[in-house]
Motif scaffolding. Structure first.
Motif, PDB file in Angstrom:
ATOM      1  N   UNK A  12       0.853  -1.185   0.000  1.00 41.43           N
ATOM      2  CA  UNK A  12       0.000   0.000   0.000  1.00 41.43           C
ATOM      3  C   UNK A  12       0.887   1.232   0.000  1.00 41.43           C
ATOM      4  N   UNK A  13       0.529   2.201  -0.836  1.00 38.35           N
ATOM      5  CA  UNK A  13       1.212   3.488  -0.869  1.00 38.35           C
ATOM      6  C   UNK A  13       0.272   4.550  -0.332  1.00 38.35           C
ATOM      7  N   UNK A  14       0.807   5.425   0.522  1.00 38.05           N
ATOM      8  CA  UNK A  14       0.058   6.544   1.100  1.00 38.05           C
ATOM      9  C   UNK A  14       0.814   7.832   0.784  1.00 38.05           C
ATOM     10  N   UNK A  15       0.092   8.939   0.744  1.00 39.17           N
ATOM     11  CA  UNK A  15       0.678  10.235   0.401  1.00 39.17           C
ATOM     12  C   UNK A  15       0.232  11.287   1.405  1.00 39.17           C
ATOM     13  N   UNK A  16       1.196  12.123   1.808  1.00 35.80           N
ATOM     14  CA  UNK A  16       0.901  13.271   2.666  1.00 35.80           C
ATOM     15  C   UNK A  16       1.507  14.504   1.996  1.00 35.80           C
ATOM     16  N   UNK A  17       0.641  15.397   1.521  1.00 39.09           N
ATOM     17  CA  UNK A  17       1.107  16.608   0.851  1.00 39.09           C
ATOM     18  C   UNK A  17       1.742  17.547   1.872  1.00 39.09           C
ATOM     19  N   UNK A  18       2.614  18.436   1.376  1.00 43.39           N
ATOM     20  CA  UNK A  18       3.210  19.449   2.255  1.00 43.39           C
ATOM     21  C   UNK A  18       2.103  20.215   2.970  1.00 43.39           C
ATOM     22  N   UNK A  19       2.272  20.405   4.265  1.00 39.86           N
ATOM     23  CA  UNK A  19       1.305  21.157   5.053  1.00 39.86           C
ATOM     24  C   UNK A  19       0.145  20.333   5.582  1.00 39.86           C
TER      25      UNK A  19
END
Length: 114
Positions: A12-19
Motif C-alpha cells: 500500500x502506498x500513502x501520500x501526505x502533501x506538504x502542510x
C-alpha cells in the motif's frame, strides 16, 4: 525471500502533501491487481515492482506527469504473510520517501530504492 516457506505480500502506498497532517491511501497492489485509490493519481501511477509472484519483494512505482502538487511524503507499507503448516505469521514494514518537485531538472536522474 525463502523458497521453502510459502508467502504472500500486499503493498500500500500513502501520500501526505506538504502542510497536511495525515496520510491518504493512494495505491495498492496484491501481486495480481493494482488499484489507484486517489483520483489525483488516476492514470499516473504505474507498478514497476515484483511481477508474476504473490511474494512481493519490490514495491517500485512510477508517478507520471509529475506536478508541484506531488511534492510531499510517500509511505510504502508491505504486509507479508508467511504460511506454515499450522499457522500464519504476518510482518508489516513501512518505508518513507520524501519527494520535492522542482521547476527544472539538474541533468541527472536519482532513483530511491526502498
Amino acid at each position: 525471500m525463502r523458497g521453502e516457506v510459502e508467502a504472500t505480500a500486499t503493498v500500500d502506498w500513502h501520500f501526505r502533501a506538504h502542510g497536511q497532517d495525515e496520510f491518504i491511501h493512494i495505491y495498492s497492489y496484491d501481486g495480481e491487481e493494482s488499484n489507484i485509490i486517489d483520483e489525483r493519481f488516476q492514470d499516473r501511477m504505474e507498478w514497476h515492482g515484483s511481477k508474476k509472484t504473490f511474494d512481493l519483494q519490490d514495491a517500485s512505482v512510477d508517478i507520471l506527469n509529475v506536478t508541484f502538487n506531488d511534492s510531499g511524503d510517500y509511505q510504502c507499507t508491505f504486509n507479508r504473510i508467511l504460511s506454515y503448516q499450522h499457522y500464519e505469521y504476518s510482518t508489516i514494514v513501512s518505508k518513507l520517501v520524501h519527494l520535492t518537485v522542482v521547476a527544472k531538472g539538474m541533468g541527472f536522474t536519482m532513483v530511491k530504492s526502498l
